[in-house]
Every structure is written in structure tokens, then in C-alpha cells.
Design a protein around this motif. Sequence first.
Motif, PDB file in Angstrom:
ATOM      1  N   VAL A   1      64.597 -24.395  45.906  1.00 35.17           N
ATOM      2  CA  VAL A   1      65.763 -23.597  46.293  1.00 35.17           C
ATOM      3  C   VAL A   1      66.576 -23.201  45.060  1.00 35.17           C
ATOM      4  O   VAL A   1      66.995 -24.052  44.274  1.00 35.17           O
ATOM      5  CB  VAL A   1      66.678 -24.381  47.273  1.00 35.17           C
ATOM      6  N   GLY A   2      66.786 -21.900  44.917  1.00 34.84           N
ATOM      7  CA  GLY A   2      67.620 -21.375  43.840  1.00 34.84           C
ATOM      8  C   GLY A   2      67.995 -19.951  44.175  1.00 34.84           C
ATOM      9  O   GLY A   2      67.163 -19.053  44.086  1.00 34.84           O
ATOM     10  N   THR A   3      69.230 -19.738  44.603  1.00 37.37           N
ATOM     11  CA  THR A   3      69.612 -18.430  45.143  1.00 37.37           C
ATOM     12  C   THR A   3      70.506 -17.587  44.233  1.00 37.37           C
ATOM     13  O   THR A   3      70.874 -16.473  44.593  1.00 37.37           O
ATOM     14  CB  THR A   3      70.316 -18.595  46.505  1.00 37.37           C
TER      15      THR A   3
ATOM     16  N   LEU B   1      70.267 -19.833  54.608  1.00 41.35           N
ATOM     17  CA  LEU B   1      70.808 -19.638  55.944  1.00 41.35           C
ATOM     18  C   LEU B   1      71.231 -21.000  56.489  1.00 41.35           C
ATOM     19  O   LEU B   1      70.397 -21.893  56.646  1.00 41.35           O
ATOM     20  CB  LEU B   1      69.759 -18.993  56.859  1.00 41.35           C
ATOM     21  N   GLY B   2      72.511 -21.167  56.740  1.00 43.09           N
ATOM     22  CA  GLY B   2      73.031 -22.450  57.211  1.00 43.09           C
ATOM     23  C   GLY B   2      72.250 -22.992  58.395  1.00 43.09           C
ATOM     24  O   GLY B   2      71.979 -22.260  59.348  1.00 43.09           O
ATOM     25  N   GLY B   3      71.864 -24.255  58.328  1.00 43.46           N
ATOM     26  CA  GLY B   3      71.111 -24.871  59.417  1.00 43.46           C
ATOM     27  C   GLY B   3      69.615 -24.626  59.330  1.00 43.46           C
ATOM     28  O   GLY B   3      68.884 -24.962  60.270  1.00 43.46           O
ATOM     29  N   MET B   4      69.156 -24.083  58.215  1.00 39.98           N
ATOM     30  CA  MET B   4      67.733 -23.778  58.088  1.00 39.98           C
ATOM     31  C   MET B   4      66.869 -25.021  58.312  1.00 39.98           C
ATOM     32  O   MET B   4      65.791 -24.935  58.901  1.00 39.98           O
ATOM     33  CB  MET B   4      67.431 -23.178  56.714  1.00 39.98           C
ATOM     34  N   LEU B   5      67.360 -26.164  57.858  1.00 39.48           N
ATOM     35  CA  LEU B   5      66.622 -27.409  58.050  1.00 39.48           C
ATOM     36  C   LEU B   5      67.185 -28.263  59.180  1.00 39.48           C
ATOM     37  O   LEU B   5      66.436 -28.781  60.005  1.00 39.48           O
ATOM     38  CB  LEU B   5      66.620 -28.218  56.745  1.00 39.48           C
ATOM     39  N   THR B   6      68.505 -28.399  59.220  1.00 44.31           N
ATOM     40  CA  THR B   6      69.111 -29.253  60.246  1.00 44.31           C
ATOM     41  C   THR B   6      68.960 -28.664  61.647  1.00 44.31           C
ATOM     42  O   THR B   6      68.978 -29.393  62.639  1.00 44.31           O
ATOM     43  CB  THR B   6      70.610 -29.489  59.959  1.00 44.31           C
ATOM     44  N   ASN B   7      68.798 -27.356  61.739  1.00 41.60           N
ATOM     45  CA  ASN B   7      68.544 -26.718  63.032  1.00 41.60           C
ATOM     46  C   ASN B   7      67.140 -26.118  62.999  1.00 41.60           C
ATOM     47  O   ASN B   7      66.949 -24.926  63.194  1.00 41.60           O
ATOM     48  CB  ASN B   7      69.594 -25.635  63.307  1.00 41.60           C
TER      49      ASN B   7
ATOM     50  N   ASP C   1      70.410 -25.653  41.197  1.00 40.60           N
ATOM     51  CA  ASP C   1      71.857 -25.562  40.971  1.00 40.60           C
ATOM     52  C   ASP C   1      72.574 -26.295  42.095  1.00 40.60           C
ATOM     53  O   ASP C   1      72.620 -25.820  43.226  1.00 40.60           O
ATOM     54  CB  ASP C   1      72.296 -24.089  40.922  1.00 40.60           C
ATOM     55  N   GLN C   2      73.154 -27.451  41.776  1.00 40.08           N
ATOM     56  CA  GLN C   2      73.797 -28.258  42.806  1.00 40.08           C
ATOM     57  C   GLN C   2      74.995 -27.566  43.443  1.00 40.08           C
ATOM     58  O   GLN C   2      75.161 -27.577  44.661  1.00 40.08           O
ATOM     59  CB  GLN C   2      74.245 -29.603  42.232  1.00 40.08           C
TER      60      GLN C   2
ATOM     61  N   TYR D   1      74.882 -26.383  47.473  1.00 40.13           N
ATOM     62  CA  TYR D   1      75.443 -27.610  48.040  1.00 40.13           C
ATOM     63  C   TYR D   1      75.164 -27.735  49.546  1.00 40.13           C
ATOM     64  O   TYR D   1      74.836 -28.820  50.038  1.00 40.13           O
ATOM     65  CB  TYR D   1      76.948 -27.676  47.778  1.00 40.13           C
ATOM     66  N   THR D   2      75.286 -26.625  50.277  1.00 35.35           N
ATOM     67  CA  THR D   2      75.056 -26.664  51.730  1.00 35.35           C
ATOM     68  C   THR D   2      73.640 -27.110  52.042  1.00 35.35           C
ATOM     69  O   THR D   2      73.415 -27.972  52.908  1.00 35.35           O
ATOM     70  CB  THR D   2      75.299 -25.274  52.356  1.00 35.35           C
ATOM     71  N   ALA D   3      72.671 -26.547  51.328  1.00 36.36           N
ATOM     72  CA  ALA D   3      71.273 -26.911  51.541  1.00 36.36           C
ATOM     73  C   ALA D   3      71.021 -28.366  51.153  1.00 36.36           C
ATOM     74  O   ALA D   3      70.299 -29.096  51.843  1.00 36.36           O
ATOM     75  CB  ALA D   3      70.369 -25.989  50.723  1.00 36.36           C
ATOM     76  N   LEU D   4      71.633 -28.795  50.066  1.00 45.08           N
ATOM     77  CA  LEU D   4      71.472 -30.178  49.606  1.00 45.08           C
ATOM     78  C   LEU D   4      72.012 -31.155  50.640  1.00 45.08           C
ATOM     79  O   LEU D   4      71.392 -32.183  50.926  1.00 45.08           O
ATOM     80  CB  LEU D   4      72.184 -30.354  48.264  1.00 45.08           C
ATOM     81  N   ARG D   5      73.156 -30.829  51.222  1.00 50.58           N
ATOM     82  CA  ARG D   5      73.739 -31.706  52.251  1.00 50.58           C
ATOM     83  C   ARG D   5      72.836 -31.785  53.481  1.00 50.58           C
ATOM     84  O   ARG D   5      72.727 -32.829  54.117  1.00 50.58           O
ATOM     85  CB  ARG D   5      75.128 -31.192  52.664  1.00 50.58           C
ATOM     86  N   GLU D   6      72.174 -30.691  53.814  1.00 43.17           N
ATOM     87  CA  GLU D   6      71.243 -30.709  54.956  1.00 43.17           C
ATOM     88  C   GLU D   6      70.110 -31.699  54.692  1.00 43.17           C
ATOM     89  O   GLU D   6      69.687 -32.435  55.587  1.00 43.17           O
ATOM     90  CB  GLU D   6      70.683 -29.308  55.222  1.00 43.17           C
ATOM     91  N   CYS D   7      69.617 -31.707  53.462  1.00 50.32           N
ATOM     92  CA  CYS D   7      68.547 -32.642  53.099  1.00 50.32           C
ATOM     93  C   CYS D   7      69.036 -34.079  53.175  1.00 50.32           C
ATOM     94  O   CYS D   7      68.318 -34.969  53.645  1.00 50.32           O
ATOM     95  CB  CYS D   7      68.038 -32.335  51.690  1.00 50.32           C
ATOM     96  N   VAL D   8      70.261 -34.307  52.713  1.00 49.48           N
ATOM     97  CA  VAL D   8      70.838 -35.657  52.763  1.00 49.48           C
ATOM     98  C   VAL D   8      70.950 -36.126  54.215  1.00 49.48           C
ATOM     99  O   VAL D   8      70.603 -37.263  54.542  1.00 49.48           O
ATOM    100  CB  VAL D   8      72.226 -35.687  52.079  1.00 49.48           C
TER     101      VAL D   8
END
Length: 237
Positions: free
Chosen positions: A74-76, A101-107, A169-170, A174-181
Motif C-alpha cells: 500500500v502506497g497512495t 477505500l475505507g473498510g477495504m479489509l475490515t468490511n 508511508d505510515q 494510517y487508516t489502512a494500517l489501523r484496519e490491519c491492526v
Amino acid sequence: MERKYWNINLEEMIKAGVHLGHDFQKWNPRMAPYISAKRKGIHITNLTITARFLSEACDLVFDAASKGKTFLIVGTKKKVSNLVASAATRARCHYVHKKWLGGMLTNWPTTEKRLQKFRNLRAEQKMGKFKRLPKRDVAKLKRKLSIFQKYLGGVKYMTGLPDIVIFVDQKEEYTALRECVILGIPTICLIDTNCDPDIADISIPANDDTLTSIQFILTKLVSAICEGRSNYISRAI
């Protein structure tokens, strides 16, 4: 886990600008253990530590690739977009390089439906089904395909959650990283001197603003993934 020598050269890292951090006024105090000096108003990253964590990350992805695991890079940011796509394609990894896209992993169920629709539209276009439709309908479908390709093109073959996610890039991701966490997905992340080193599973202290620095780190990780995949394929034959 098999240990290998990844040829991480400190002189090459300096040449790539991996050691250059942010203005010292913008730093995150949690990065103190990873900073070796302050020069001309900016922090300098301790490259010995960077090399150690990069080596650990290479070991991790090599081992995972040797077992057939899947990766997402991931690098946007606009300036790294093409670099991320190129590196991921070389290593046959999934990637997101335009917008997360928000929720790409969590949803994931919703993402899965979008991907299936995307794949179906691509298949219909290749089979010539668009030619049988009115021009207005074709135009709408092509616009939809274009949007799908822009945001989901790098994950169009992803059939489940990735086993490991790599971030360049943290702050930006950040949103994607939090989804992984939240999901417990192992993460590897480049962290500049303004980042939090405690979020990702493996944080690699490095300049995340310069293309040469990002390319250096990605090249090492991609090489390790490719080597691991070769081992996996060799054992499968």
C-alpha cells in the motif's frame, strides 16, 4: 525461519537518502531510539538499526512467500504510485496505489462483492457483450470499469484477506494500517522520524518522502518475496 544475507549496504542506503528524517520540530519522541543525530535542523536515522529491521522484514516475507502466503503493498501518495505498482507487479503482490477505500479489509464482504462485479464487467467486455448494448449503456459501463480499475485494479485477483501488508508511508496510510491492526494482519511499515514505531509489527526507520529511499527498501523486500516464491514453486513441482 530461514536466515539469509540480504546484502543491505550502509553506503548504498546513505546514497539513497534513507537516513534523512524530518525537521526536528516535527519529530515523534517515540522515534528517539532510532535517531542517531541532528544535522542542519533535521534528524538523522540510525542506519544500523534500519538495516537490522529491514533484514528482519526480508526474513519474514521470504519465509511467508516460501509458504505461498499473499501480500498487499500500500502506497497512495502520487509520487510513489507508479513505484508501488511496479514493485508489486514484479513480486506478484496485490497493491493499492491510488486511494484506500475505507473498510477495504475490515468490511471484506462488501469489498469482495465489488471485486466480483469488477471481474464480471471485465469478462463481459472481453467477450464482446458491450457491443450488443446501446451506446449510452456502454459509456456508463466503461466509466464504471475505469473507476474500478483506478481504485481496485491492483487487488482485482485478491480472493481473501492478505497474509502480510507492506506500507510505504505510515502517516498517509494510517487508516489502512489501523484496519490491519484490528484484523490482526501482520504489517511491515516504513517509518520516518515523525511516525509512531509501535503500530506496525515490523517498523523500518527510513526516509518515506524520497523516491530513492522508498525504492531501496521496496527493492529489498520484493527481492526477498521473489526468492521465497521461487522456493515455493520449486517444492511444488
